[in-house]
Write an enzyme that holds these catalytic residues in place. Structure first.
Site, PDB file in Angstrom:
ATOM      1  NE  ARG A 225      -4.168  -1.579  -0.008  1.00 51.68           N
ATOM      2  CZ  ARG A 225      -4.237  -2.567  -0.885  1.00 51.68           C
ATOM      3  NH1 ARG A 225      -3.220  -2.781  -1.711  1.00 51.68           N
ATOM      4  NH2 ARG A 225      -5.293  -3.349  -0.943  1.00 51.68           N
ATOM      5  CG  HIS A 273      -2.393  -0.849  -7.728  1.00 49.63           C
ATOM      6  ND1 HIS A 273      -3.004  -0.033  -6.806  1.00 49.63           N
ATOM      7  CD2 HIS A 273      -2.512  -2.117  -7.235  1.00 49.63           C
ATOM      8  CE1 HIS A 273      -3.467  -0.767  -5.797  1.00 49.63           C
ATOM      9  NE2 HIS A 273      -3.179  -2.028  -6.040  1.00 49.63           N
TER      10      HIS A 273
END
Length: 310
Positions: A225, A273
């Site tokens: 994250r 991502h």
């Protein structure tokens, strides 16, 4: 009576999931209806993606569980209208995808591939990397994904260490926990992989103080994250050479703004991502199993602990 399963995700996901999820639930023997639109008062399960737009769960009077398609639940876990069980996505596809991405980038930095990929300049470089047992890879976060990646790296011979907030015992991994354990783990981490969830306790876990604990020239790989890293502190550590390289897949703002200094930094690799994506063909099996469990009165798998945030 049939159970009603609401599929609440981005519109382009419905064609990808409709037939696969239908087939998966059929195999459980549960009598069901699956659609993208129901009277909220008649919904039993919500198959949910946080970007679907659904935020108010109060009208779902008979709701039994929300089954997330994402591994990360930080954007929903604090929703005051969500009072039923919340299960996050953990399945073979996510584990396999993350293991492949992490292993690939660890090997890239371990072998020094960039020197040869980008150094096509006529120089005959004969430096040879150490063998894997001489390299310590540390994984912060020993959940399902961290354990899978750790076991894969250990199978290649790497000296794998790991840290988690609570004690873990993994035969292939030297495990640490707590504040003192974090310091020990960081001090030996030549390659550091971040696979922690985004919670108040993990925000900026890599800041100037903890980055300074790493060996000089350490590599950071973050498919976890974005908020785990203090960006300014990382840029400073990269600038001083204390951190040798950072391969980053997740960011505080996504997509990463075009003017962000990470894009142009010679010691930073940006990936968009993609470390691990929910695969419909495997995710539907996890969703169907939790629906079966709910109807059989059995405990749901991969329930989120609201106090911990994951």
């Amino acid at each position: 009576m049939s159970v009603n399963v609401l599929f609440s995700a981005h519109a382009d996901r419905w064609p990808q999931y409709r037939d696969l999820l239908t087939s998966a639930i059929i195999t459980t023997g549960v009598d069901f209806n699956l659609a993208t639109d129901f009277d909220p008062a008649e919904v039993d399960y919500v198959v949910y993606a946080p970007n679907s737009g659904l935020r108010d769960f109060a009208p779902f009077a008979r709701l039994k569980a929300v089954l997330s398609l994402w591994a990360g639940v930080e954007s929903i876990v604090g929703n005051p209208t969500l009072t039923v069980p919340l299960a996050r996505m953990v399945d073979h596809g996510l584990q396999q995808g993350m293991t492949e991405w992490v292993t690939g980038h660890v090997l890239r930095h371990h072998l020094g591939m960039d020197r040869h990929i980008t150094g096509q300049d006529g120089i005959w470089r004969t430096d040879v990397p150490p063998l894997a047992p001489s390299r310590t890879v540390c994984i912060l976060g020993l959940g399902e994904l961290g354990q899978a990646a750790g076991k894969a790296l250990a199978s290649l011979g790497f000296n794998v260490t790991g840290w988690s907030r609570t004690p873990k015992s993994i035969p292939e991994v030297t495990c640490f926990d707590g504040a003192s354990g974090l310091q020990t783990a960081l001090e030996g981490a030549e390659i550091l992989v971040l696979l922690l969830p985004d919670t108040p306790a993990t925000t900026n876990i890599l800041d100037a103080k903890t980055l300074a604990k790493l060996p000089r020239g350490a590599v950071i790989i973050n498919p976890g994250r974005g908020p785990l890293i203090d960006d300014d502190a990382l840029l400073a550590a990269l600038g001083s050479g204390h951190v040798g390289h950072a391969t980053l897949d997740v960011f505080r703002t996504e997509p990463l703004p075009p003017d962000h200094p990470y894009w142009s930094h010679k010691r930073v690799t940006v990936t968009p991502h993609i470390a691990s994506e929910t695969r419909p063909e495997t995710a539907v099996l996890a969703i169907a199993e939790n629906i079966r469990r709910g109807e059989a009165g059995e405990p749901f798998l991969h329930l989120v602990d609201r106090t911990l945030g994951y």
